[in-house]
Enzyme design. Structure first.
Site, PDB file in Angstrom:
ATOM      1  N   GLY A   1     -29.942 -45.257 -12.487  1.00  0.00           N
ATOM      2  CA  GLY A   1     -30.963 -46.183 -12.993  1.00  0.00           C
ATOM      3  C   GLY A   1     -31.327 -45.893 -14.443  1.00  0.00           C
TER       4      GLY A   1
ATOM      5  CB  ALA B   1     -33.429 -44.598  -8.578  1.00  0.00           C
TER       6      ALA B   1
ATOM      7  CD  GLU C   1     -28.207 -49.328 -12.424  1.00  0.00           C
ATOM      8  OE1 GLU C   1     -29.089 -48.604 -11.903  1.00  0.00           O
ATOM      9  OE2 GLU C   1     -27.493 -50.085 -11.750  1.00  0.00           O
TER      10      GLU C   1
HETATM   11  N1  CO8 Z   1     -34.638 -38.135  -8.594  1.00  0.00           N
HETATM   12  C1  CO8 Z   1     -35.563 -37.226  -8.240  1.00  0.00           C
HETATM   13  N2  CO8 Z   1     -35.621 -35.982  -8.777  1.00  0.00           N
HETATM   14  C2  CO8 Z   1     -34.698 -35.671  -9.700  1.00  0.00           C
HETATM   15  C3  CO8 Z   1     -33.708 -36.585 -10.122  1.00  0.00           C
HETATM   16  C4  CO8 Z   1     -33.703 -37.874  -9.527  1.00  0.00           C
HETATM   17  N3  CO8 Z   1     -32.814 -38.811  -9.869  1.00  0.00           N
HETATM   18  N4  CO8 Z   1     -32.921 -35.968 -11.049  1.00  0.00           N
HETATM   19  C5  CO8 Z   1     -33.420 -34.727 -11.197  1.00  0.00           C
HETATM   20  N5  CO8 Z   1     -34.493 -34.535 -10.397  1.00  0.00           N
HETATM   21  C6  CO8 Z   1     -35.324 -33.335 -10.276  1.00  0.00           C
HETATM   22  C7  CO8 Z   1     -34.591 -32.226  -9.523  1.00  0.00           C
HETATM   23  O1  CO8 Z   1     -34.709 -32.405  -8.123  1.00  0.00           O
HETATM   24  C8  CO8 Z   1     -35.308 -31.008 -10.057  1.00  0.00           C
HETATM   25  O2  CO8 Z   1     -36.546 -30.887  -9.379  1.00  0.00           O
HETATM   26  P1  CO8 Z   1     -37.026 -29.408  -8.876  1.00  0.00           P
HETATM   27  O3  CO8 Z   1     -37.219 -28.615 -10.132  1.00  0.00           O
HETATM   28  O4  CO8 Z   1     -38.310 -29.703  -8.145  1.00  0.00           O
HETATM   29  O5  CO8 Z   1     -35.927 -28.871  -8.019  1.00  0.00           O
HETATM   30  C9  CO8 Z   1     -35.636 -31.354 -11.493  1.00  0.00           C
HETATM   31  O6  CO8 Z   1     -35.543 -32.788 -11.569  1.00  0.00           O
HETATM   32  C10 CO8 Z   1     -34.640 -30.775 -12.474  1.00  0.00           C
HETATM   33  O7  CO8 Z   1     -33.336 -31.167 -12.061  1.00  0.00           O
HETATM   34  P2  CO8 Z   1     -32.123 -30.111 -11.817  1.00  0.00           P
HETATM   35  O8  CO8 Z   1     -32.674 -28.779 -11.434  1.00  0.00           O
HETATM   36  O9  CO8 Z   1     -31.153 -30.763 -10.887  1.00  0.00           O
HETATM   37  O10 CO8 Z   1     -31.550 -30.042 -13.308  1.00  0.00           O
HETATM   38  P3  CO8 Z   1     -30.051 -29.673 -13.750  1.00  0.00           P
HETATM   39  O11 CO8 Z   1     -30.096 -29.489 -15.218  1.00  0.00           O
HETATM   40  O12 CO8 Z   1     -29.503 -28.593 -12.900  1.00  0.00           O
HETATM   41  O13 CO8 Z   1     -29.187 -31.009 -13.387  1.00  0.00           O
HETATM   42  C11 CO8 Z   1     -28.782 -33.388 -13.348  1.00  0.00           C
HETATM   43  C12 CO8 Z   1     -29.454 -32.212 -14.067  1.00  0.00           C
HETATM   44  C13 CO8 Z   1     -27.263 -33.267 -13.437  1.00  0.00           C
HETATM   45  C14 CO8 Z   1     -29.233 -34.668 -14.036  1.00  0.00           C
HETATM   46  C15 CO8 Z   1     -29.205 -33.384 -11.850  1.00  0.00           C
HETATM   47  O14 CO8 Z   1     -30.637 -33.289 -11.800  1.00  0.00           O
HETATM   48  C16 CO8 Z   1     -28.810 -34.610 -11.094  1.00  0.00           C
HETATM   49  O15 CO8 Z   1     -27.660 -34.750 -10.701  1.00  0.00           O
HETATM   50  N6  CO8 Z   1     -29.761 -35.544 -10.857  1.00  0.00           N
HETATM   51  C17 CO8 Z   1     -29.520 -36.737 -10.065  1.00  0.00           C
HETATM   52  C18 CO8 Z   1     -28.714 -37.756 -10.841  1.00  0.00           C
HETATM   53  C19 CO8 Z   1     -28.427 -38.957  -9.973  1.00  0.00           C
HETATM   54  O16 CO8 Z   1     -27.790 -38.893  -8.954  1.00  0.00           O
HETATM   55  N7  CO8 Z   1     -28.923 -40.154 -10.416  1.00  0.00           N
HETATM   56  C20 CO8 Z   1     -28.735 -41.368  -9.706  1.00  0.00           C
HETATM   57  C21 CO8 Z   1     -29.868 -41.613  -8.774  1.00  0.00           C
HETATM   58  S1  CO8 Z   1     -29.650 -43.056  -7.733  1.00  0.00           S
HETATM   59  C22 CO8 Z   1     -29.972 -44.355  -8.764  1.00  0.00           C
HETATM   60  O17 CO8 Z   1     -30.254 -44.203  -9.917  1.00  0.00           O
HETATM   61  C23 CO8 Z   1     -29.897 -45.716  -8.134  1.00  0.00           C
HETATM   62  C24 CO8 Z   1     -30.139 -46.805  -9.163  1.00  0.00           C
HETATM   63  C25 CO8 Z   1     -30.345 -48.141  -8.507  1.00  0.00           C
HETATM   64  C26 CO8 Z   1     -31.781 -48.557  -8.429  1.00  0.00           C
HETATM   65  C27 CO8 Z   1     -32.589 -48.295  -9.703  1.00  0.00           C
HETATM   66  C28 CO8 Z   1     -34.063 -48.367  -9.443  1.00  0.00           C
HETATM   67  C29 CO8 Z   1     -34.910 -47.424 -10.272  1.00  0.00           C
END
Ligand code: CO8
Length: 257
Positions: free
Chosen positions: A108, A65, A111
């Site tokens: 998500g 998400a 999911e």
């Molecule tokens: N939401 C918003 N932005 C994101 C997300 C995200 N989930 N994941 C990555 N991004 C953005 C980063 O903020 C970054 O943006 P910027 O360049 O502006 O800083 C860009 O994408 C690239 O990401 P990273 O620099 O972090 O890339 P890395 O290669 O270093 O890391 C990862 C990749 C490991 C995937 C890391 O980005 C990460 O941990 N992301 C979050 C993963 C996460 O926690 N997901 C769960 C989210 S909560 C959820 O899904 C709840 C589900 C229930 C409801 C579902 C409804 C849709």
């Protein structure tokens, strides 16, 4: 109008839908989910589409998400917006959906892959439910579908630690159908889709429904659903064509009627 975050290509009877928010690793915001549900419903109604393949980019199927969007939400927003309605629309798609996963399928994103009927993954793909690391838990079916796919003990471990698993582990555990080199993921998913697209479309849709009932109903109710679907197919032209072709020792030509 919101930016297009879902792109659609036609490949014969197969529709390839691509998630497209590359700057945030295809994070699933509400605009994307609405577009995705809209496109999928269009494909579900279109007689020229028999199977849907859903994919992302090389780096991410979807990293979950959109945390920026979630961070600003209060509990009643989920009800008033309403946040999960598009997930429900996707759950009701009656044609088979194959997820072609490269890179991250997290939160998500995992999911959404599990809302699909099969998962073809690249060898460097990563699956997980990391919501626990940001103070919450899965909310779009993760605790239910992951547990049904891989069992309670492994689902507990993944959801409570937030750790990611590889595609190979996903395949061993029953989450993933096939693991292939990353560059072949889309091709493999499309081949699988083309194979299913040759089958009788009404039987395919009813079989999908019946398999999903196995997750929801008692054995008795599920068997009853299966039998009724089976009887119903004897009113289809494709049933007559399939059996006649077998008797005449030729390939059947299914029309979806
Ligand atoms: N939401 C918003 N932005 C994101 C997300 C995200 N989930 N994941 C990555 N991004 C953005 C980063 O903020 C970054 O943006 P910027 O360049 O502006 O800083 C860009 O994408 C690239 O990401 P990273 O620099 O972090 O890339 P890395 O290669 O270093 O890391 C990862 C990749 C490991 C995937 C890391 O980005 C990460 O941990 N992301 C979050 C993963 C996460 O926690 N997901 C769960 C989210 S909560 C959820 O899904 C709840 C589900 C229930 C409801 C579902 C409804 C849709």
């Amino acid at each position: 109008m919101s930016e297009p975050c879902v792109l659609v290509e036609r490949k014969g009877y197969v529709a390839l839908i691509r998630l497209h928010r590359p700057h945030v690793l295809n994070a699933l915001n509400q605009a994307l989910m609405k577009q995705l549900a809209d496109r999928m419903e269009e494909m579900d109604r279109d007689d020229e589409v028999r199977v849907i393949v859903l994919t992302g980019s090389d780096k991410a199927f979807a990293a979950g998400a959109d945390i920026q969007e979630l961070a600003g939400m209060g509990p009643t927003d989920f009800v008033t917006q309403p946040y999960f309605v598009d997930w429900e629309r996707i759950r009701r798609i009656s044609k088979p959906i194959i997820a072609a996963v490269k890179g991250y399928a997290l939160g998500g994103g995992n999911e959404l892959a599990m809302c699909c009927d099969m998962i073809v993954a690249g060898e460097t793909a990563k699956f997980g439910q990391p919501e626990i690391n940001i103070g919450v838990m899965p909310g779009a079916g993760g605790t239910q579908r992951l547990t049904k796919a891989i069992g309670k003990a492994k689902a507990m471990e993944l959801i409570l630690t937030g750790r990611m698993i590889t595609a190979e582990e996903g395949a061993e555990w029953g989450l993933v159908n096939r693991v292939v080199p990353d560059e072949h993921v889309e091709g493999e998913a499309l081949d699988l889709a083309q194979d299913i697209a040759k089958k009788p479309p009404v039987a395919v849709r009813l079989a999908k429904q019946a398999i999903n009932k196995a997750q929801e109903l008692t054995l008795e109710q599920g068997l009853q659903f299966e039998q009724h679907a089976f009887y119903l197919l004897f009113s289809s032209e494709d049933q007559r064509e399939g059996m006649q072709a077998f008797i005449e020792k030729r390939q059947p030509e299914f029309k979806g009627k």
